[in-house]
Design an enzyme around this catalytic site. Sequence first.
Site, PDB file in Angstrom:
ATOM      1  N   ASN A  73       0.839  -1.199   0.000  1.00  0.00           N
ATOM      2  CA  ASN A  73       0.000   0.000   0.000  1.00  0.00           C
ATOM      3  C   ASN A  73       0.873   1.248   0.000  1.00  0.00           C
ATOM      4  OD1 ASN A  73       0.537   0.816   2.862  1.00  0.00           O
ATOM      5  ND2 ASN A  73      -0.385  -1.191   3.240  1.00  0.00           N
ATOM      6  N   ASP A 116      -4.295  -6.218   5.116  1.00  0.00           N
ATOM      7  CA  ASP A 116      -5.329  -7.038   5.752  1.00  0.00           C
ATOM      8  C   ASP A 116      -5.247  -8.488   5.296  1.00  0.00           C
ATOM      9  OD1 ASP A 116      -6.484  -5.058   7.315  1.00  0.00           O
ATOM     10  OD2 ASP A 116      -7.575  -4.253   5.581  1.00  0.00           O
ATOM     11  N   LYS A 166       8.081 -17.294 -10.720  1.00  0.00           N
ATOM     12  CA  LYS A 166       7.233 -16.252 -11.282  1.00  0.00           C
ATOM     13  C   LYS A 166       6.041 -16.893 -12.000  1.00  0.00           C
ATOM     14  CE  LYS A 166       7.285 -12.426 -14.543  1.00  0.00           C
ATOM     15  NZ  LYS A 166       8.013 -11.754 -15.607  1.00  0.00           N
ATOM     16  N   PRO A 195      -2.930 -11.787  10.575  1.00  0.00           N
ATOM     17  CA  PRO A 195      -3.256 -11.574  11.997  1.00  0.00           C
ATOM     18  C   PRO A 195      -3.281 -10.088  12.303  1.00  0.00           C
ATOM     19  CG  PRO A 195      -0.968 -12.271  11.744  1.00  0.00           C
ATOM     20  CD  PRO A 195      -1.610 -12.379  10.385  1.00  0.00           C
ATOM     21  N   ASP A 196      -4.111  -9.682  13.255  1.00  0.00           N
ATOM     22  CA  ASP A 196      -4.129  -8.283  13.691  1.00  0.00           C
ATOM     23  C   ASP A 196      -3.071  -8.137  14.788  1.00  0.00           C
ATOM     24  OD1 ASP A 196      -4.691  -5.801  14.941  1.00  0.00           O
ATOM     25  OD2 ASP A 196      -6.714  -5.848  14.086  1.00  0.00           O
ATOM     26  N   ILE A 197      -1.967  -7.526  14.418  1.00  0.00           N
ATOM     27  CA  ILE A 197      -0.813  -7.449  15.328  1.00  0.00           C
ATOM     28  C   ILE A 197      -1.170  -6.624  16.567  1.00  0.00           C
ATOM     29  CG2 ILE A 197       1.601  -6.726  15.530  1.00  0.00           C
ATOM     30  CD1 ILE A 197       1.735  -6.958  12.405  1.00  0.00           C
ATOM     31  N   PHE A 251      -3.596   3.211  15.292  1.00  0.00           N
ATOM     32  CA  PHE A 251      -3.887   4.221  14.274  1.00  0.00           C
ATOM     33  C   PHE A 251      -5.093   3.770  13.464  1.00  0.00           C
ATOM     34  CE2 PHE A 251      -0.835   7.711  13.562  1.00  0.00           C
ATOM     35  CZ  PHE A 251      -0.011   7.489  14.642  1.00  0.00           C
ATOM     36  N   LYS A 305     -13.134   1.755  16.404  1.00  0.00           N
ATOM     37  CA  LYS A 305     -11.894   0.966  16.263  1.00  0.00           C
ATOM     38  C   LYS A 305     -11.145   0.876  17.579  1.00  0.00           C
ATOM     39  CE  LYS A 305     -10.177   0.690  12.280  1.00  0.00           C
ATOM     40  NZ  LYS A 305      -9.634   0.961  10.984  1.00  0.00           N
ATOM     41  N   LYS A 337     -10.152  -2.666  19.044  1.00  0.00           N
ATOM     42  CA  LYS A 337      -8.749  -3.053  19.231  1.00  0.00           C
ATOM     43  C   LYS A 337      -8.404  -3.213  20.710  1.00  0.00           C
ATOM     44  CE  LYS A 337      -7.494  -2.474  14.799  1.00  0.00           C
ATOM     45  NZ  LYS A 337      -6.752  -3.382  13.930  1.00  0.00           N
TER      46      LYS A 337
HETATM   47  O1  C5P Z   1      -8.018  -2.628  11.358  1.00  0.00           O
HETATM   48  P1  C5P Z   1      -7.182  -1.517  10.828  1.00  0.00           P
HETATM   49  O2  C5P Z   1      -6.158  -1.968   9.825  1.00  0.00           O
HETATM   50  O3  C5P Z   1      -7.955  -0.354  10.325  1.00  0.00           O
HETATM   51  O4  C5P Z   1      -6.437  -0.994  12.123  1.00  0.00           O
HETATM   52  C1  C5P Z   1      -5.396  -0.087  12.071  1.00  0.00           C
HETATM   53  C2  C5P Z   1      -4.521  -0.233  13.284  1.00  0.00           C
HETATM   54  O5  C5P Z   1      -4.263  -1.604  13.588  1.00  0.00           O
HETATM   55  C3  C5P Z   1      -3.152   0.367  13.072  1.00  0.00           C
HETATM   56  O6  C5P Z   1      -2.673   0.770  14.331  1.00  0.00           O
HETATM   57  C4  C5P Z   1      -2.368  -0.800  12.506  1.00  0.00           C
HETATM   58  O7  C5P Z   1      -0.974  -0.645  12.694  1.00  0.00           O
HETATM   59  C5  C5P Z   1      -2.911  -1.963  13.295  1.00  0.00           C
HETATM   60  N1  C5P Z   1      -2.966  -3.231  12.555  1.00  0.00           N
HETATM   61  C6  C5P Z   1      -2.161  -4.283  12.937  1.00  0.00           C
HETATM   62  N2  C5P Z   1      -2.228  -5.487  12.294  1.00  0.00           N
HETATM   63  C7  C5P Z   1      -3.100  -5.670  11.263  1.00  0.00           C
HETATM   64  C8  C5P Z   1      -3.918  -4.602  10.861  1.00  0.00           C
HETATM   65  C9  C5P Z   1      -3.821  -3.407  11.507  1.00  0.00           C
HETATM   66  O8  C5P Z   1      -1.378  -4.107  13.876  1.00  0.00           O
HETATM   67  N3  C5P Z   1      -3.129  -6.839  10.653  1.00  0.00           N
END
Ligand code: C5P
Length: 418
Positions: free
Chosen positions: A212, A281, A291, A309-311, A331, A345, A349
Site C-alpha cells: 500500500n 489485511d 514467477k 493476523p491483527d498485530i 492508528f 476501532k 482493538k
Molecule cells: O483494522 P485496521 O487496519 O484499520 O487498524 C489499524 C490499526 O491496527 C493500526 O494501528 C495498525 O498498525 C494496526 N494493525 C495491525 N495489524 C493488522 C492490521 C492493523 O497491527 N493486521
Amino acid sequence: MDLSGKHLVLGLSGGIACYKSAELCRGLIKAGATVQVVMTEAAERFITPVTMQALSGRAVYGSQWDAREGNNMPHINLSREADAIAIAPCSADFVARLAQGRADELLSLLCLARPSGLPLLLAPAMNREMWAHPATQRNLAQVRADGAVVLGVGTGAQACGETGDGRMLEPDELLEDIAVHLRTDRPLAGRRVLITAGPTFEAIDPVRGITNHSSGKMGFAIARAARAAGAEVVLVAGPVALATPRGVRRIDVQSALQMQAAVQAEADAADVFVAAAAVADWRPARAHDAKIKKDGSGRPPALEFVENPDILHGVARSPRARSGALYCVGFAAETHDLEIHAAAKRLRKGVPLLVGNIGPAAFGRDDNQLLLVDADGARPTARAPKEALATELVAEIARRMPARTGFDTPDFQRTIAR
Ligand code: C5P
C-alpha cells in the site's frame, strides 16, 4: 526541530572534519539556537574564524587571553550562559587533553571550568588507527567516566584514503543528537517504546506482491520524537525508503507475519507499543516459488487470499497490556466519518488511545492532522508537519501512561476497552 531559546558553545579542535562544522553551525542557527564558536589554533588551520563568525553571527573566541571580555575570563563567561558544550570535531589530541584535565588553551580550559551538570558532548573525528588505538580508547573511557557524552563516530572512507571507524558524524546526525541532549524535559526517560511503521509487502511470487501507499514517515517521526523524549526505541519497519532515526534500533521486515514475529519478540520488554504501520489485511494464500507466467489463455491467475493476523489487537489483549504495564496506541486511516470509525476501532482493538487520520490526506505527505480518541472523547490536532505531530503525540502518550506504580488501577482500566 525547534532549538529556540537554547545556547550552545560549539568548540572546534583540529581536523579535516572542521568543514562539516560549518554546516552543523548553520543547522543549529536554523533550528533557532544561538551558537558561540570557540576554536583551537589547530582548528583555525582547517577553517577560518571568519567563516564560523559569519555562520554563527558572533565573533569567534580562540584565546584564553581575549581582552574582549570585561573580566578577561572567556573560559568562565562563555559556558555560564550555555545549555551545552559540543566539541565537533573532537580530535584524538583534544580527547587526551580532556582526559588529563589540561587547561593551557581556551577550549580545554573552558571545558574544565564548565559548571558541573552542563552537558559536554564530543563528536570524535580521526583516522581509524588513531580511533582504535588503546590510548584513545582509554582516554575516551576516562572522559566518559568524568561525565562527557561521546556521540560516537561514523564508518567509511576517510580523508587520509583509509576506510574504517573514526569519521565525524554527519551534521544532521549531530544536530539530532545535540537536540536530544539539549532537552531538559524527557517524559519517556527510562521507558522502552516499540513502534511499527510503513506498509507490509505480501509476496505473490518472487517478483510481485501486494502493498500500500504508506510511506512510514509518521512512524519514523514518532520513533524520533520518542527517542528525543528519552525513550529507548525499537522500530519495526516495513519496506520504506527512510533513513533510520539516530539512536533507534530498527528491525526491517517485509510481510505482516514477519512484522508480527518481530513485534512479539520485542513486546515483552516494551512499556509502550505504537502501531503506526499500515498492515495489509490479506496475503496471498500461497506465495509461488517461481514467477507466475502468462499461459496464453488470456485468463489471469486466480489468487486466493487469507486474512493476516491483527498485530495490534494481539498485543493489546496480552496480560501486560491489559494490566497497563504496556501502553498500546493504534492508528486508524479512514476516508470519512473519522470520529465514529476511530472511536469504534479503539473499542474493537482494546487500546486506551487511538489516533485517527484521513488516509488520502496523510499517506506519503509531510504534514497531517490527527484525531486523538480516548475514553474521554476525541480531540483534533492542528494540521502540522508529521515531525511536530509526532512530538505532540509522544507528549500525549507520556501524559496518559499510568505511573510505574499505578498499573492496574481502576482509573487505567477505565481507559481501555474490554
Ligand atoms: O483494522 P485496521 O487496519 O484499520 O487498524 C489499524 C490499526 O491496527 C493500526 O494501528 C495498525 O498498525 C494496526 N494493525 C495491525 N495489524 C493488522 C492490521 C492493523 O497491527 N493486521
